[in-house]
Design a protein around this motif. Structure first.
Motif, mmCIF file in Angstrom:
data_model
loop_
_atom_site.group_PDB
_atom_site.id
_atom_site.type_symbol
_atom_site.label_atom_id
_atom_site.label_comp_id
_atom_site.label_asym_id
_atom_site.label_seq_id
_atom_site.Cartn_x
_atom_site.Cartn_y
_atom_site.Cartn_z
ATOM 1 N N PRO A 57 3.567 -6.532 -2.471
ATOM 2 C CA PRO A 57 2.706 -5.433 -2.016
ATOM 3 C C PRO A 57 1.543 -5.204 -2.975
ATOM 4 C CG PRO A 57 5.043 -4.790 -2.081
ATOM 5 C CD PRO A 57 4.921 -6.076 -2.828
ATOM 6 N N VAL A 58 0.386 -4.899 -2.417
ATOM 7 C CA VAL A 58 -0.794 -4.578 -3.222
ATOM 8 C C VAL A 58 -0.884 -3.064 -3.334
ATOM 9 C CG1 VAL A 58 -3.287 -4.794 -3.455
ATOM 10 C CG2 VAL A 58 -1.957 -6.657 -2.422
ATOM 11 N N LYS A 59 -0.775 -2.558 -4.538
ATOM 12 C CA LYS A 59 -0.787 -1.110 -4.737
ATOM 13 C C LYS A 59 -2.185 -0.536 -4.524
ATOM 14 C CE LYS A 59 2.960 -1.433 -8.136
ATOM 15 N NZ LYS A 59 3.354 -1.227 -9.560
ATOM 16 N N ASN A 60 -2.250 0.649 -3.965
ATOM 17 C CA ASN A 60 -3.507 1.377 -3.771
ATOM 18 C C ASN A 60 -4.519 0.608 -2.924
ATOM 19 O OD1 ASN A 60 -2.583 3.503 -5.514
ATOM 20 N ND2 ASN A 60 -3.127 2.228 -7.278
ATOM 21 N N ASP A 61 -4.025 -0.173 -1.973
ATOM 22 C CA ASP A 61 -4.912 -0.898 -1.076
ATOM 23 C C ASP A 61 -5.084 -0.084 0.213
ATOM 24 O OD1 ASP A 61 -6.208 -3.613 -0.269
ATOM 25 O OD2 ASP A 61 -4.892 -3.100 1.414
ATOM 26 N N TYR A 63 -5.578 -0.866 3.171
ATOM 27 C CA TYR A 63 -4.971 -1.449 4.366
ATOM 28 C C TYR A 63 -3.490 -1.801 4.144
ATOM 29 C CZ TYR A 63 -9.944 -1.941 5.276
ATOM 30 O OH TYR A 63 -11.283 -1.684 5.423
ATOM 31 N N ASP A 64 -2.926 -1.349 3.034
ATOM 32 C CA ASP A 64 -1.524 -1.645 2.699
ATOM 33 C C ASP A 64 -1.264 -3.144 2.780
ATOM 34 O OD1 ASP A 64 -1.040 1.040 2.325
ATOM 35 O OD2 ASP A 64 -0.230 1.365 4.329
ATOM 36 N N SER A 65 -2.076 -3.907 2.060
ATOM 37 C CA SER A 65 -1.974 -5.360 2.120
ATOM 38 C C SER A 65 -0.744 -5.885 1.392
ATOM 39 C CB SER A 65 -3.229 -6.000 1.512
ATOM 40 O OG SER A 65 -4.372 -5.678 2.288
ATOM 41 N N VAL A 66 -0.276 -7.030 1.861
ATOM 42 C CA VAL A 66 0.873 -7.715 1.272
ATOM 43 C C VAL A 66 0.476 -9.165 1.021
ATOM 44 C CG1 VAL A 66 3.279 -8.427 1.600
ATOM 45 C CG2 VAL A 66 2.485 -6.228 2.525
ATOM 46 N N LEU A 67 0.662 -9.633 -0.214
ATOM 47 C CA LEU A 67 0.345 -11.015 -0.550
ATOM 48 C C LEU A 67 1.536 -11.906 -0.211
ATOM 49 C CD1 LEU A 67 -1.360 -10.512 -4.044
ATOM 50 C CD2 LEU A 67 -2.400 -10.456 -1.762
ATOM 51 N N HIS A 68 1.258 -12.967 0.507
ATOM 52 C CA HIS A 68 2.285 -13.928 0.901
ATOM 53 C C HIS A 68 2.295 -15.055 -0.128
ATOM 54 C CE1 HIS A 68 4.255 -17.122 3.265
ATOM 55 N NE2 HIS A 68 4.740 -16.155 4.038
ATOM 56 N N ALA A 69 3.458 -15.315 -0.717
ATOM 57 C CA ALA A 69 3.545 -16.312 -1.788
ATOM 58 C C ALA A 69 4.742 -17.231 -1.577
ATOM 59 C CB ALA A 69 3.655 -15.619 -3.148
ATOM 60 N N TRP A 70 4.659 -18.414 -2.160
ATOM 61 C CA TRP A 70 5.785 -19.345 -2.214
ATOM 62 C C TRP A 70 6.245 -19.444 -3.663
ATOM 63 C CZ3 TRP A 70 2.806 -23.656 0.811
ATOM 64 C CH2 TRP A 70 2.913 -23.411 2.191
ATOM 65 N N LEU A 71 7.522 -19.340 -3.883
ATOM 66 C CA LEU A 71 8.112 -19.546 -5.202
ATOM 67 C C LEU A 71 8.824 -20.885 -5.192
ATOM 68 C CD1 LEU A 71 8.949 -18.561 -8.052
ATOM 69 C CD2 LEU A 71 10.969 -17.540 -6.967
ATOM 70 N N TYR A 72 8.345 -21.811 -6.040
ATOM 71 C CA TYR A 72 8.982 -23.118 -6.205
ATOM 72 C C TYR A 72 9.777 -23.087 -7.512
ATOM 73 C CZ TYR A 72 6.171 -25.502 -2.573
ATOM 74 O OH TYR A 72 5.602 -25.911 -1.393
ATOM 75 N N GLY A 125 -1.338 -16.602 4.640
ATOM 76 C CA GLY A 125 -0.200 -15.820 5.102
ATOM 77 C C GLY A 125 -0.230 -14.369 4.690
ATOM 78 N N SER A 126 -1.146 -13.995 3.813
ATOM 79 C CA SER A 126 -1.225 -12.592 3.399
ATOM 80 C C SER A 126 -1.710 -11.737 4.570
ATOM 81 C CB SER A 126 -2.166 -12.445 2.205
ATOM 82 O OG SER A 126 -1.635 -13.113 1.064
ATOM 83 N N TYR A 127 -1.210 -10.524 4.661
ATOM 84 C CA TYR A 127 -1.501 -9.689 5.813
ATOM 85 C C TYR A 127 -1.600 -8.221 5.396
ATOM 86 C CZ TYR A 127 3.561 -8.833 5.552
ATOM 87 O OH TYR A 127 4.821 -8.496 5.111
ATOM 88 N N SER A 128 -1.971 -7.398 6.342
ATOM 89 C CA SER A 128 -2.108 -5.963 6.093
ATOM 90 C C SER A 128 -1.259 -5.194 7.092
ATOM 91 C CB SER A 128 -3.571 -5.525 6.220
ATOM 92 O OG SER A 128 -4.382 -6.206 5.284
ATOM 93 N N LEU A 129 -0.629 -4.122 6.629
ATOM 94 C CA LEU A 129 0.167 -3.277 7.511
ATOM 95 C C LEU A 129 -0.728 -2.378 8.363
ATOM 96 C CD1 LEU A 129 3.054 -2.319 5.058
ATOM 97 C CD2 LEU A 129 2.972 -4.166 6.732
ATOM 98 N N LYS A 130 -1.954 -2.151 7.871
ATOM 99 C CA LYS A 130 -2.957 -1.446 8.647
ATOM 100 C C LYS A 130 -4.069 -2.438 8.976
ATOM 101 C CE LYS A 130 -2.118 2.963 6.276
ATOM 102 N NZ LYS A 130 -2.729 4.009 5.398
ATOM 103 N N LYS A 131 -4.590 -2.362 10.168
ATOM 104 C CA LYS A 131 -5.569 -3.337 10.613
ATOM 105 C C LYS A 131 -6.851 -3.262 9.793
ATOM 106 C CE LYS A 131 -7.572 -5.237 14.828
ATOM 107 N NZ LYS A 131 -7.672 -5.103 16.303
ATOM 108 N N ALA A 132 -7.221 -4.408 9.190
ATOM 109 C CA ALA A 132 -8.458 -4.486 8.419
ATOM 110 C C ALA A 132 -9.571 -5.045 9.299
ATOM 111 C CB ALA A 132 -8.259 -5.386 7.200
ATOM 112 N N PRO A 133 -10.835 -4.694 9.029
ATOM 113 C CA PRO A 133 -11.944 -5.134 9.881
ATOM 114 C C PRO A 133 -12.428 -6.548 9.587
ATOM 115 C CG PRO A 133 -12.772 -3.724 8.149
ATOM 116 C CD PRO A 133 -11.268 -3.742 7.999
ATOM 117 N N PHE A 134 -11.764 -7.256 8.679
ATOM 118 C CA PHE A 134 -12.238 -8.590 8.320
ATOM 119 C C PHE A 134 -11.068 -9.508 8.006
ATOM 120 C CE2 PHE A 134 -12.907 -5.530 4.829
ATOM 121 C CZ PHE A 134 -11.867 -5.902 3.998
#
Length: 202
Positions: A57-61, A63-72, A125-134
């Protein structure tokens, strides 16, 4: 001083892309609410590598964005109660983690490191819980902030159960991302004096 020079070089580029974004370029599609990223999880090497999806989760964003990551990670590290260093991997301008980072991540794993590669906000794969305009919005300051978000996530011990040593962190960046990690590392001594950190570029 390094980060001042870095932003002095980045500013003209950022202004160009900002103007392009106003004109409609790089705003390719609206962001998605709860975007389906399952197709991305089937990409990349699997042999000899334990891979898990990590959502950061990205704090204080706004659009409540979430970074999608792969852990190898090397196989069976988590079950062996050992801790290994982690390499946080950032892509270059306009890139995503599925665009060539997997082979480097696998190489780090073979060398005994963990690798955490992620997509910047509004990319891949990163996304937002609130719709962003871009979508696919190139913003150097936002990318830099995302690296700090991932770094803090690891430092807080969120990957400890996977066998990650949260005091041995390496920042690695490809192309434009290499400049971001150099700037991020320049801020570490005062903020995180107890961590052994270094940066790398490609």
């Amino acid at each position: 001083m390094l980060w001042i020079l870095y932003f002095a070089m980045v500013l003209p580029i950022a202004l160009i892309f900002f103007q392009m974004s106003i004109n409609g370029h790089y705003r390719l599609a609206p962001d998605f609410v709860h975007q389906d990223t399952s197709f991305l999880d089937n990409l990349g090497p699997e042999d000899g590598v334990d891979r898990k999806v990590v959502l950061i989760p990205v704090k204080n964003d706004p659009y409540d964005s979430v970074l999608h990551a792969w852990l190898y990670m090397p196989e069976n590290v988590a079950s062996s109660n050992t801790k290994i260093p982690i390499v946080i991997m950032s892509h270059g301008i306009g890139g995503q983690k599925d665009m060539g980072l997997a082979r480097y991540g696998k190489a780090f794993v073979k060398a005994g490191y963990g690798a955490l590669m992620f997509d910047y906000r509004h990319f891949g794969g990163s996304y937002s819980l609130k719709k962003a305009p871009f979508r696919n919005y190139i913003n150097p300051w936002m990318h830099y902030s995302d690296i700090q978000t991932v770094l803090q996530f690891v430092q807080e011990g969120n990957l400890a159960k996977e066998g990650v040593d949260n005091e041995k962190i390496i920042l690695w960046g490809s192309s434009f991302g290499g400049g971001h990690v150099l700037a991020a590392t320049a801020t570490l001594p005062e903020r995180h004096p107890s961590n052994s950190s270094m940066s790398g570029t490609h």
